[in-house]
Motif scaffolding. Structure first.
Motif, PDB file in Angstrom:
ATOM      1  N   GLY A   5       0.829  -1.196   0.000  1.00 43.65           N
ATOM      2  CA  GLY A   5       0.000   0.000   0.000  1.00 43.65           C
ATOM      3  C   GLY A   5       0.864   1.247   0.000  1.00 43.65           C
ATOM      4  O   GLY A   5       2.095   1.160  -0.026  1.00 43.65           O
ATOM      5  N   PRO A   6       0.268   2.411   0.007  1.00 45.10           N
ATOM      6  CA  PRO A   6      -1.177   2.644   0.057  1.00 45.10           C
ATOM      7  C   PRO A   6      -1.816   2.616  -1.327  1.00 45.10           C
ATOM      8  O   PRO A   6      -1.117   2.576  -2.337  1.00 45.10           O
ATOM      9  CB  PRO A   6      -1.260   4.054   0.663  1.00 45.10           C
ATOM     10  N   ILE A   7      -3.138   2.680  -1.361  1.00 49.68           N
ATOM     11  CA  ILE A   7      -3.874   2.765  -2.611  1.00 49.68           C
ATOM     12  C   ILE A   7      -3.477   4.039  -3.353  1.00 49.68           C
ATOM     13  O   ILE A   7      -3.242   5.086  -2.745  1.00 49.68           O
ATOM     14  CB  ILE A   7      -5.399   2.752  -2.338  1.00 49.68           C
ATOM     15  N   ASP A   8      -3.362   3.940  -4.660  1.00 53.87           N
ATOM     16  CA  ASP A   8      -3.072   5.111  -5.496  1.00 53.87           C
ATOM     17  C   ASP A   8      -4.368   5.901  -5.671  1.00 53.87           C
ATOM     18  O   ASP A   8      -5.307   5.433  -6.316  1.00 53.87           O
ATOM     19  CB  ASP A   8      -2.533   4.659  -6.856  1.00 53.87           C
ATOM     20  N   VAL A   9      -4.438   7.089  -5.099  1.00 47.58           N
ATOM     21  CA  VAL A   9      -5.685   7.859  -5.127  1.00 47.58           C
ATOM     22  C   VAL A   9      -6.011   8.373  -6.529  1.00 47.58           C
ATOM     23  O   VAL A   9      -7.133   8.822  -6.788  1.00 47.58           O
ATOM     24  CB  VAL A   9      -5.631   9.042  -4.137  1.00 47.58           C
ATOM     25  N   ASP A  10      -5.054   8.298  -7.440  1.00 44.56           N
ATOM     26  CA  ASP A  10      -5.298   8.738  -8.819  1.00 44.56           C
ATOM     27  C   ASP A  10      -5.592   7.563  -9.744  1.00 44.56           C
ATOM     28  O   ASP A  10      -5.380   7.637 -10.957  1.00 44.56           O
ATOM     29  CB  ASP A  10      -4.076   9.507  -9.343  1.00 44.56           C
ATOM     30  N   TYR A  11      -6.099   6.472  -9.170  1.00 45.99           N
ATOM     31  CA  TYR A  11      -6.295   5.256  -9.961  1.00 45.99           C
ATOM     32  C   TYR A  11      -7.246   5.460 -11.140  1.00 45.99           C
ATOM     33  O   TYR A  11      -7.091   4.819 -12.184  1.00 45.99           O
ATOM     34  CB  TYR A  11      -6.800   4.118  -9.070  1.00 45.99           C
ATOM     35  N   LYS A  12      -8.232   6.360 -11.012  1.00 48.59           N
ATOM     36  CA  LYS A  12      -9.207   6.528 -12.092  1.00 48.59           C
ATOM     37  C   LYS A  12      -8.573   7.078 -13.361  1.00 48.59           C
ATOM     38  O   LYS A  12      -9.053   6.810 -14.463  1.00 48.59           O
ATOM     39  CB  LYS A  12     -10.351   7.437 -11.632  1.00 48.59           C
ATOM     40  N   SER A  13      -7.513   7.854 -13.198  1.00 49.93           N
ATOM     41  CA  SER A  13      -6.836   8.399 -14.374  1.00 49.93           C
ATOM     42  C   SER A  13      -5.688   7.508 -14.840  1.00 49.93           C
ATOM     43  O   SER A  13      -5.239   7.618 -15.979  1.00 49.93           O
ATOM     44  CB  SER A  13      -6.305   9.807 -14.070  1.00 49.93           C
ATOM     45  N   LYS A  14      -5.228   6.619 -13.971  1.00 49.73           N
ATOM     46  CA  LYS A  14      -4.082   5.774 -14.313  1.00 49.73           C
ATOM     47  C   LYS A  14      -4.480   4.368 -14.746  1.00 49.73           C
ATOM     48  O   LYS A  14      -3.718   3.688 -15.422  1.00 49.73           O
ATOM     49  CB  LYS A  14      -3.126   5.684 -13.120  1.00 49.73           C
ATOM     50  N   MET A  15      -5.662   3.915 -14.337  1.00 47.38           N
ATOM     51  CA  MET A  15      -6.120   2.572 -14.680  1.00 47.38           C
ATOM     52  C   MET A  15      -7.289   2.649 -15.654  1.00 47.38           C
ATOM     53  O   MET A  15      -8.070   3.603 -15.620  1.00 47.38           O
ATOM     54  CB  MET A  15      -6.581   1.812 -13.428  1.00 47.38           C
ATOM     55  N   LYS A  16      -7.421   1.642 -16.483  1.00 44.62           N
ATOM     56  CA  LYS A  16      -8.583   1.566 -17.365  1.00 44.62           C
ATOM     57  C   LYS A  16      -9.790   1.086 -16.566  1.00 44.62           C
ATOM     58  O   LYS A  16      -9.673   0.209 -15.715  1.00 44.62           O
ATOM     59  CB  LYS A  16      -8.315   0.597 -18.519  1.00 44.62           C
ATOM     60  N   GLN A  17     -10.939   1.682 -16.863  1.00 50.52           N
ATOM     61  CA  GLN A  17     -12.148   1.200 -16.203  1.00 50.52           C
ATOM     62  C   GLN A  17     -12.492  -0.173 -16.755  1.00 50.52           C
ATOM     63  O   GLN A  17     -12.426  -0.417 -17.958  1.00 50.52           O
ATOM     64  CB  GLN A  17     -13.311   2.165 -16.422  1.00 50.52           C
ATOM     65  N   SER A  18     -12.834  -1.079 -15.867  1.00 52.83           N
ATOM     66  CA  SER A  18     -13.158  -2.448 -16.242  1.00 52.83           C
ATOM     67  C   SER A  18     -14.631  -2.722 -15.930  1.00 52.83           C
ATOM     68  O   SER A  18     -15.311  -1.866 -15.365  1.00 52.83           O
ATOM     69  CB  SER A  18     -12.220  -3.423 -15.514  1.00 52.83           C
ATOM     70  N   PRO A  19     -15.145  -3.892 -16.308  1.00 50.48           N
ATOM     71  CA  PRO A  19     -16.576  -4.154 -16.114  1.00 50.48           C
ATOM     72  C   PRO A  19     -17.018  -4.036 -14.661  1.00 50.48           C
ATOM     73  O   PRO A  19     -16.271  -4.365 -13.738  1.00 50.48           O
ATOM     74  CB  PRO A  19     -16.739  -5.588 -16.624  1.00 50.48           C
TER      75      PRO A  19
END
Length: 317
Positions: free
Chosen positions: A207-221
């Motif tokens: 950890g910790p969780i990456d708080v910018d995950y929405k911009s760094k990861m692709k949205q999945s189902p």
């Protein structure tokens, strides 16, 4: 929303309002502020695209415009002497950002010529503007956001929020397929990935969780919980849970960091989480699923007690 706007119609003398200069300037103003965020470009575009069949739609900067057109005649026989017809319209503006403002303004009748014979123009324009507003809230992604806000503020269930929204938007038209999902990987695309070739993590991800995950990861189902709540996911790879990514839109948990110690479940005062089996993940074979995410009161208790810091709560203002 038309009911909520009933007592919120004002005369506006100035060309400015709290959030800056609005491009619409009429005599009668309907304004309602919704307590949730709308700043994702994909969500904004989904509203624009979803209502094209019902209204004339435009996007300008951080604003969405929905225009409704109608016509009035002074007599039914278009071939009769002195027959006149006038084309009218009213526009509803959605101002996006950390909160959502829904605005409409009614133009003076002389904007459309001089139809002196027209009766009840302002009453009709007001009615149609509220119809557009109700339709937007019942048929777009704002429906989900508004119901989540109702569940939080009025302390009602998901089922009750549906009924409440229907009560608040009695003028809504139903527009089929008006809620296109933001583009994300489909289940079929995920299933095409050979799980044997997915490099599994060696134990829990630090950890910790990456708080910018929405911009760094692709949205999945999304994943539908037994409560019926649709949980959004980002960064999920394959179908065997080797890499699960981050689950939850505002109650967000990186399941590759989560070790299922149960601290969040014990700490949550409104029972947002429940343990669900997800075999195949190196960090743990069960996860605290945010099945009642809309019930979150943003106390941050779970975020504070999580040992590996796998949780991030994004407060919905």
């Amino acid at each position: 929303m038309s009911l909520l706007l009933k007592d919120r119609v004002y005369t506006m003398e100035s060309q400015t309002a709290k959030r800056g200069v609005y491009p619409l300037h009429g005599f009668k103003l309907g304004l309602y502020r919704l307590p949730f965020k709308l700043d994702d470009p994909l969500e904004i575009k989904s509203i624009h695209d979803g209502l094209k069949k019902a209204f004339e739609m435009e996007i300008y900067a951080d604003r969405i415009f929905a225009t409704y057109h109608w016509s009035e005649e002074n007599m039914p026989d278009q071939f009769a002497k002195d027959y006149e017809k006038v084309d009218l319209n009213v526009t509803v503006e959605i101002v996006t950002g950390d909160v959502v403002d829904i605005i409409y303004q009614i133009w003076p009748i002389d904007k459309f010529g001089d139809p002196h014979w027209l009766k009840d123009y302002r009453k009709k324009a007001d009615h149609f503007a509220k119809m557009v507003t109700d339709t937007i809230l019942r048929n777009t992604i704002l429906e989900e956001k508004f119901r989540a806000a109702l569940m939080k503020t009025e302390k009602i269930s998901e089922k009750e929020s549906i009924k409440r929204l229907e009560e608040l938007t009695p003028l809504a038209m139903i527009v089929l397929n008006a809620k296109p999902k933001p583009k994300a990987a489909s289940e079929e695309e995920i299933e095409e990935i050979d799980d044997a070739n997915v490099e599994a993590l060696d134990g829990a991800k630090p950890g910790p969780i990456d708080v910018d995950y929405k911009s760094k990861m692709k949205q999945s189902p999304s994943f539908e919980a037994e409560t019926g709540h649709e949980i959004k996911t980002w960064g999920r790879v394959g179908t065997e849970n080797a890499i699960m990514g981050v689950w939850g839109e505002f109650v967000s948990v990186d399941f590759d960091i989560c070790v299922a110690d149960g601290a969040c479940i014990d700490a949550c005062p409104v029972a947002v989480y429940e343990f669900v089996e997800f075999s195949g993940n190196a960090a743990s074979d069960k996860k605290p699923l945010m099945s009642k995410e809309p019930d979150c009161i943003f106390c941050l208790a779970c975020e504070g007690v999580c040992p590996p810091k796998a949780i991030k709560i994004f407060e919905q203002k």
